[in-house]
Design an enzyme around this catalytic site. Structure first.
Site, PDB file in Angstrom:
ATOM      1  N   CYS A 162      12.672  10.969   7.432  1.00 58.17           N
ATOM      2  CA  CYS A 162      12.335  11.049   9.076  1.00 58.17           C
ATOM      3  C   CYS A 162      13.735  11.047  10.126  1.00 58.17           C
ATOM      4  O   CYS A 162      13.236  11.636  11.322  1.00 58.17           O
ATOM      5  CB  CYS A 162      11.852   9.647   9.483  1.00 58.17           C
ATOM      6  SG  CYS A 162      13.316   8.411   8.402  1.00 58.17           S
ATOM      7  N   GLU A 189       8.577   1.536  10.957  1.00 55.91           N
ATOM      8  CA  GLU A 189       9.119   3.248  10.852  1.00 55.91           C
ATOM      9  C   GLU A 189       9.155   4.076  11.030  1.00 55.91           C
ATOM     10  O   GLU A 189       8.203   4.442  10.209  1.00 55.91           O
ATOM     11  CB  GLU A 189      10.145   2.283   9.889  1.00 55.91           C
ATOM     12  CG  GLU A 189      11.042   1.037  10.160  1.00 55.91           C
ATOM     13  CD  GLU A 189      12.684   1.253  10.329  1.00 55.91           C
ATOM     14  OE1 GLU A 189      12.213   1.975  11.176  1.00 55.91           O
ATOM     15  OE2 GLU A 189      12.648   0.333  10.352  1.00 55.91           O
ATOM     16  N   LYS A 211       0.558  -0.917   0.176  1.00 53.64           N
ATOM     17  CA  LYS A 211      -0.003  -0.183  -0.042  1.00 53.64           C
ATOM     18  C   LYS A 211       1.100   0.915   0.217  1.00 53.64           C
ATOM     19  O   LYS A 211       1.090   1.594   1.112  1.00 53.64           O
ATOM     20  CB  LYS A 211      -0.668   0.086   1.817  1.00 53.64           C
ATOM     21  CG  LYS A 211      -2.043   0.274   1.207  1.00 53.64           C
ATOM     22  CD  LYS A 211      -1.989   1.623   0.153  1.00 53.64           C
ATOM     23  CE  LYS A 211      -1.543   3.208   1.595  1.00 53.64           C
ATOM     24  NZ  LYS A 211      -1.333   4.728   1.586  1.00 53.64           N
ATOM     25  N   GLU A 221       7.797  17.274  15.011  1.00 52.20           N
ATOM     26  CA  GLU A 221       8.372  16.563  13.611  1.00 52.20           C
ATOM     27  C   GLU A 221       7.855  17.219  12.332  1.00 52.20           C
ATOM     28  O   GLU A 221       6.105  17.367  12.583  1.00 52.20           O
ATOM     29  CB  GLU A 221       8.502  14.915  13.276  1.00 52.20           C
ATOM     30  CG  GLU A 221       9.488  14.915  12.266  1.00 52.20           C
ATOM     31  CD  GLU A 221       8.584  13.322  11.817  1.00 52.20           C
ATOM     32  OE1 GLU A 221       7.827  12.609  11.362  1.00 52.20           O
ATOM     33  OE2 GLU A 221       9.841  13.146  10.966  1.00 52.20           O
TER      34      GLU A 221
HETATM   35  P1  NDP Z   1       1.018   8.551   7.359  1.00 53.81           P
HETATM   36  O1  NDP Z   1       1.311   7.709   8.643  1.00 53.81           O
HETATM   37  O2  NDP Z   1       0.091   8.949   6.550  1.00 53.81           O
HETATM   38  O3  NDP Z   1       1.054   7.668   5.779  1.00 53.81           O
HETATM   39  C1  NDP Z   1       2.658   6.235   6.007  1.00 53.81           C
HETATM   40  C2  NDP Z   1       1.291   5.174   5.470  1.00 53.81           C
HETATM   41  O4  NDP Z   1       0.369   4.689   5.824  1.00 53.81           O
HETATM   42  C3  NDP Z   1       0.681   5.913   3.727  1.00 53.81           C
HETATM   43  O5  NDP Z   1       0.783   5.174   2.310  1.00 53.81           O
HETATM   44  C4  NDP Z   1      -0.527   6.288   4.159  1.00 53.81           C
HETATM   45  O6  NDP Z   1      -1.269   6.357   3.401  1.00 53.81           O
HETATM   46  C5  NDP Z   1      -0.865   5.488   5.293  1.00 53.81           C
HETATM   47  N1  NDP Z   1      -2.037   5.382   6.268  1.00 53.81           N
HETATM   48  C6  NDP Z   1      -1.795   6.503   6.456  1.00 53.81           C
HETATM   49  N2  NDP Z   1      -3.494   6.309   7.203  1.00 53.81           N
HETATM   50  C7  NDP Z   1      -3.629   4.662   7.490  1.00 53.81           C
HETATM   51  C8  NDP Z   1      -4.215   4.024   8.434  1.00 53.81           C
HETATM   52  N3  NDP Z   1      -5.693   4.529   9.261  1.00 53.81           N
HETATM   53  N4  NDP Z   1      -3.697   2.477   8.288  1.00 53.81           N
HETATM   54  C9  NDP Z   1      -2.680   2.427   7.971  1.00 53.81           C
HETATM   55  N5  NDP Z   1      -2.204   3.150   6.846  1.00 53.81           N
HETATM   56  C10 NDP Z   1      -2.520   3.798   6.877  1.00 53.81           C
HETATM   57  O7  NDP Z   1       2.841   9.290   7.152  1.00 53.81           O
HETATM   58  P2  NDP Z   1       3.079  10.113   5.231  1.00 53.81           P
HETATM   59  O8  NDP Z   1       2.751  10.118   4.407  1.00 53.81           O
HETATM   60  O9  NDP Z   1       2.539  11.893   6.051  1.00 53.81           O
HETATM   61  O10 NDP Z   1       4.678  10.678   6.013  1.00 53.81           O
HETATM   62  C11 NDP Z   1       5.738  10.914   6.509  1.00 53.81           C
HETATM   63  C12 NDP Z   1       5.696  10.671   7.745  1.00 53.81           C
HETATM   64  O11 NDP Z   1       6.556   9.130   7.637  1.00 53.81           O
HETATM   65  C13 NDP Z   1       6.526  11.185   8.949  1.00 53.81           C
HETATM   66  O12 NDP Z   1       6.235  11.374   9.694  1.00 53.81           O
HETATM   67  C14 NDP Z   1       8.470  10.529   8.574  1.00 53.81           C
HETATM   68  O13 NDP Z   1       8.721  10.843   9.833  1.00 53.81           O
HETATM   69  C15 NDP Z   1       7.671   8.985   9.117  1.00 53.81           C
HETATM   70  N6  NDP Z   1       8.818   8.433   7.851  1.00 53.81           N
HETATM   71  C16 NDP Z   1       9.699   7.541   8.606  1.00 53.81           C
HETATM   72  C17 NDP Z   1      10.653   6.599   7.969  1.00 53.81           C
HETATM   73  C18 NDP Z   1      11.437   5.602   8.684  1.00 53.81           C
HETATM   74  O14 NDP Z   1      12.263   4.787   8.833  1.00 53.81           O
HETATM   75  N7  NDP Z   1      10.611   5.875  10.319  1.00 53.81           N
HETATM   76  C19 NDP Z   1      10.573   7.171   6.639  1.00 53.81           C
HETATM   77  C20 NDP Z   1       9.898   7.910   6.181  1.00 53.81           C
HETATM   78  C21 NDP Z   1       8.918   8.576   6.199  1.00 53.81           C
HETATM   79  P3  NDP Z   1      -2.118   7.249   2.231  1.00 53.81           P
HETATM   80  O15 NDP Z   1      -0.824   8.327   2.518  1.00 53.81           O
HETATM   81  O16 NDP Z   1      -2.450   7.356   1.132  1.00 53.81           O
HETATM   82  O17 NDP Z   1      -3.287   8.131   3.368  1.00 53.81           O
END
Ligand code: NDP
Length: 496
Positions: free
Chosen positions: A285, A251, A176, A386
């Protein structure tokens, strides 16, 4: 691919239109559509998971010898390399990163498949020391259907980090990707099929996470979730997983401290701090977003840092010289701007940046310049939350004791950086910092062979590393009786 076409998505071995709403993946540098596709629907989630389960049970993938699975993964790595430039250009358009960065991400995805192919064919199962008349072994089995949920900031590299070890371990995978960056996950699925992966073992569900990611996580046939994204979403997934007794790896976010000690090599520290926060426009991140500088050095260091940051080349991601591209979306840029306004309202001062650039390409895309805030306390909101953008908060420190207390005073604990010429001092400090990764005299360097993950609100579990494959496998113990006599307890004698 033409813009009039609606891209098919990969569900259970067939390429067809999603049953959800039509939407466009847009280029953040211009706001223009790159490709149109239909999101997946809840029925598509069901079809993808059922198809993955069927492929897991009937394709024979899980039963293939490790070196046979490895051969397919090596081919996937090879095909990614053959198509590297095309993939890097597509990713630049999908999420707006500068072309040099997307090339590196594509290369890293190929390296990840190669690494887990090697891990797969060299994974040892062990005979454990026997404490009785038996031979005891520890072996690993695949889990079944794995869900890989990924964010928008590093497509293909994030997907590879989940898909490669999951396939290496003999599982099926449903990806996803983030709704706004679906294109590279679809390309990866095509490459996996072209490399000979049995159909159905990989599916891709573009669309909203709150709908599709949620349903995927809850599905009874999904046996493991590997998630990268925000902490709030990660906690939501962890709750669902707890109810299913399902393992997850998370992560999540970070607010990582970078520390410049008074004996640092300033050329190295300036270059490293800039790279740590402003590369990827801070949408990382592990961004080193809280800077601690020894007070004696603070003014001269900040003068050099700000001057160098002002020279960073912000602009067209297609230009080879560009160091910072646009932010991912208009809404995300507004969120970054709100944080900067909040920092000022909290009593902070702008040392650099803080205003949208204008003119030419800047009027079309979601650009935001390198920004440095100072005059704040570590407890304040912009130092604790963040921002996920090119915003650095700078804080002077007076003693190492105070520094350690403040550096560790965060809900997050993903990464940290130390700049010092004294390796013994840096070692001692590095051991006291609470973080999944500590870089010393470098920052944001990665190796697929080194485990990665966070503590506390930055996550659970580790990705990468040779043993990363075991995250996608169940451990099983086998006992082989070697007794010459029946077990004594029942009182049965041999030959009776
Ligand atoms: P989100 O948590 O909003 O989204 C991440 C993924 O989860 C997307 O595919 C999103 O779908 C999906 N998602 C959203 N809601 C749900 C749910 N209820 N159930 C299951 N899946 C869901 O994060 P962001 O896209 O805003 O990404 C940025 C964040 O990711 C930052 O906080 C960053 O720190 C973190 N990050 C961490 C990394 C690490 O390795 N620790 C690396 C990269 C980023 P959709 O977007 O389609 O709604």
């Amino acid at each position: 691919m033409t813009l009039e076409q609606t891209l098919p998505i990969c569900i259970a071995g067939t390429w067809r239109l999603g049953a959800g709403e039509r939407y466009a993946s847009c280029y953040p540098a211009t706001g223009e559509p790159v490709a149109w596709l239909n999101a997946a629907s809840l029925d598509d989630v069901e079809a993808a998971v059922q198809g993955a389960h069927q492929a897991y049970v009937h394709s024979g993938w899980a039963q293939r010898k490790p070196h046979e699975r490895a051969a397919v993964l090596y081919r996937i790595a090879e095909l990614i390399r053959q198509r590297a430039e095309e993939l890097a250009q597509l990713q630049r358009q999908d999420n707006g990163k500068p072309i040099n960065e997307t090339r590196a991400l594509v290369a890293s995805a190929a390296g990840t498949f190669q690494f887990f192919a090697a891990a797969c064919e060299t994974l040892e199962e062990t005979i454990t020391p026997s404490r009785g008349d038996f031979l005891s072994m520890s072996v690993y089995e695949p889990m079944g259907v794995v869900a890989a949920i990924t964010p928008w900031n590093s497509p293909i590299a994030s997907e590879a980090q989940k898909v490669a070890p999951a396939l290496a371990g003999g599982n099926a995978v449903v990806i996803k990707p983030a709704e706004i960056t679906p294109l590279l996950a679809l390309q990866l699925a095509q490459i996996c099929e072209d490399a000979g992966l049995p159909k159905g073992l990989i599916s891709v569900l573009p669309g909203k996470g709150s709908l599709l990611g949620d349903a995927l996580t809850r599905h009874p046939l999904v046996k493991r979730v590997s998630f990268t994204g925000g902490t709030r979403t990660g906690k939501h997934i962890a709750h669902i997983a707890a109810d299913k007794m399902m393992p997850v790896s998370l992560e999540l976010g970070g607010k990582s401290p970078t520390i410049v000690l008074d004996d640092a090599d300033l050329d190295h520290a300036v270059a490293g701090v800039l790279y740590g926060i402003f590369s990827s426009s801070g949408e990382a991140c592990i961004a080193g977003s809280r800077l601690f500088v020894a007070r004696a050095l603070y003014e001269p260091f900040m003068t050099r840092l700000s001057a160098a940051a002002a020279q960073l080349r912000l602009g067209d991601p297609a230009d080879e010289r560009t160091q910072m591209g646009p932010l991912i979306s208009a809404a995300h840029r507004e969120s970054v701007e709100r944080y900067v306004a909040l920092g000022l309202a909290e009593g902070g001062r702008l040392r650099l940046g803080g205003e949208r650039p204008s003119g030419g390409v800047f009027d079309q895309g979601y650009f935001y310049p390198p920004t440095i805030l100072e005059g704040l306390g570590n407890h304040q909101q912009v130092c604790q939350e963040e921002i996920f953008g090119p915003v650095l908060v700078a804080l002077p420190f007076d003693s190492e004791e105070q520094l350690i207390e403040q550096a560790n005073d965060s809900l997050y604990a993903l990464a940290a950086g130390i700049w010092s010429r004294d390796y013994k001092r840096a070692w001692a400090l590095g051991r006291k910092l609470q973080a999944g990764t500590v870089w010393i005299n470098t920052y944001k360097q990665f190796s697929i062979s080194t485990p990665f993950g966070g503590w506390r609100d930055s996550g659970l579990g580790r990705e990468k590393g040779r043993l990363g494959i075991l995250q996608y496998m169940e451990q099983k113990s086998l006992y082989w009786g070697m007794n010459q006599q029946p077990l004594a307890w029942a009182g049965v004698e041999a030959g009776q």
